[in-house]
Write an enzyme that holds these catalytic residues in place. Structure first.
Site, PDB file in Angstrom:
ATOM      1  N   GLY A 207       1.597  -4.441   7.565  1.00  8.07           N
ATOM      2  CA  GLY A 207       3.044  -4.262   7.731  1.00  8.07           C
ATOM      3  C   GLY A 207       3.809  -5.534   7.444  1.00  8.07           C
ATOM      4  O   GLY A 207       3.598  -6.181   6.416  1.00  8.07           O
ATOM      5  N   ASP A 238       2.785   3.375   0.719  1.00 12.05           N
ATOM      6  CA  ASP A 238       2.602   4.065  -0.566  1.00 12.05           C
ATOM      7  C   ASP A 238       3.241   3.274  -1.700  1.00 12.05           C
ATOM      8  O   ASP A 238       2.708   3.220  -2.815  1.00 12.05           O
ATOM      9  CB  ASP A 238       3.235   5.462  -0.507  1.00 12.05           C
ATOM     10  CG  ASP A 238       2.693   6.239   0.665  1.00 12.05           C
ATOM     11  OD1 ASP A 238       1.476   6.315   0.797  1.00 12.05           O
ATOM     12  OD2 ASP A 238       3.509   6.743   1.461  1.00 12.05           O
TER      13      ASP A 238
END
Ligand code: AMP
Length: 308
Positions: A207, A238
């Site tokens: 992240g 993605d």
């Protein structure tokens, strides 16, 4: 330049973040992957399924970003895959509120004829049997197969997931998922265990804390660009994967060195994705904006230390 096949969900998402809430908007792993890969000069085809409730304008959007959508099946009386999630205040973690497979439950993927010889295959997050179904249709061994997956499939389709993991070259996975997949807390140990399952390259996404690449004894780390505002992290993973494989297909080179650059491209594109809800930012992203951010990235990470 290599041809790229992308399989993944094309979906409706409903998202709640501390900044607001959306109704059903365009989402899905393949959507974000395709939008990111469209930043490169690559021939890409999306293999997916939607229901009769899916607006034509969304399909037209994918086409306008030069994706071949002849492999996107439309089931007239079916409902499109729906996912809904709520982000916590830290924006790094989220709760899934709903996953409705709908038309995805019986989906049999069909790779368009002219893409069966593609050198690059992105197995975006969806049922591992569908991912396997795509691999089986490839007429020659691709140069690179990248797999993305998530806890949902580890919880529900473990055996099938193990089958597909055996057959891929690269896996992109987040840190929590790497721990779930291996039962190991150390990401370094987890990466080694995942390599024993099949993929020679393991990319672990952390992240806002960047991404790690492991290959045998080699490792590489790229931070995420520090942003003033993260509006909606949906699709960042993605987008990262789409940037990663899009870059590799465009340079048609799959060495460790070019994978390092691919990670930088993936991180850069993901940094745009999170700036607006859903696909809004990626839809209107220009090559110039990407170039500028890559320069920022370079400045952020380059240093010269003289070592004697
Ligand atoms: P990311 O934020 O990169 O993990 O991806 C979010 C996207 O994945 C959303 O647009 C969802 O439609 C899609 N998605 C969520 N859950 C699943 C699932 N179980 N299988 C496939 N796609 C999913």
């Amino acid at each position: 330049m290599g041809k790229l096949v992308i399989v993944g969900t094309v979906a409706f998402d409903a998202i709640e973040t501390p900044f607001g809430k959306t109704d059903k908007i365009l989402g899905g792993a393949a959507t974000f992957i395709g939008l990111a890969a469209s930043q490169f000069e690559v021939d890409s085809a999306v293999v997916s399924v939607v229901g009769g409730d899916f607006p034509n304008e969304y399909l037209e959007l994918l086409e306008s970003k030069s994706m071949d959508i002849s492999g996107v099946e439309v089931v007239p009386h079916g409902k499109t895959f729906f996912w809904s999630g709520r982000y916590h205040n830290d924006m790094n973690s989220r709760d899934t509120l709903a996953t409705e497979l709908n038309v995805l439950a019986d989906f049999k993927p069909v790779v368009p004829e002219n893409f069966k010889d593609a050198d690059y295959v992105m197995l975006g997050n969806l049922h591992p049997n569908v991912q396997l179904g795509v691999l089986e249709q490839m007429e020659k061994k691709p140069k690179l197969v990248v797999l993305d997956t998530m806890n949902f499939w580890m919880d529900n389709t473990w055996d099938e997931l193990m089958e597909v993991i055996k057959k891929v070259d690269v896996i992109t996975i987040n840190d929590e998922e790497a721990r779930q997949l291996t039962g190991e807390h150390s990401l370094k140990v987890a990466a080694r265990k995942i390599q024993e399952m099949g993929p020679t390259y393991v990319v672990i996404k952390k992240g806002e804390h960047g991404a790690l690449l492991f290959n045998g004894g080699n490792a590489f780390f790229a931070p995420a660009l520090p942003l003033e505002e993260v509006f909606d992290p949906t699709g960042a993973g993605d987008t990262f994967a789409g940037g990663f494989i899009g870059y590799l297909a465009s340079v048609d080179n799959v060495t460790f060195e070019s994978m390092k650059n691919a990670i930088i491209y993936g991180s850069t594109l993901a940094s745009f994705c999170v700036e607006k809800f859903g696909t809004e930012r990626m839809k209107h992203l220009s090559a110039n904006e990407v170039r500028k951010r890559l320069q920022e990235f370079k400045k952020l990470t380059q240093f010269e230390i003289e070592l004697t």
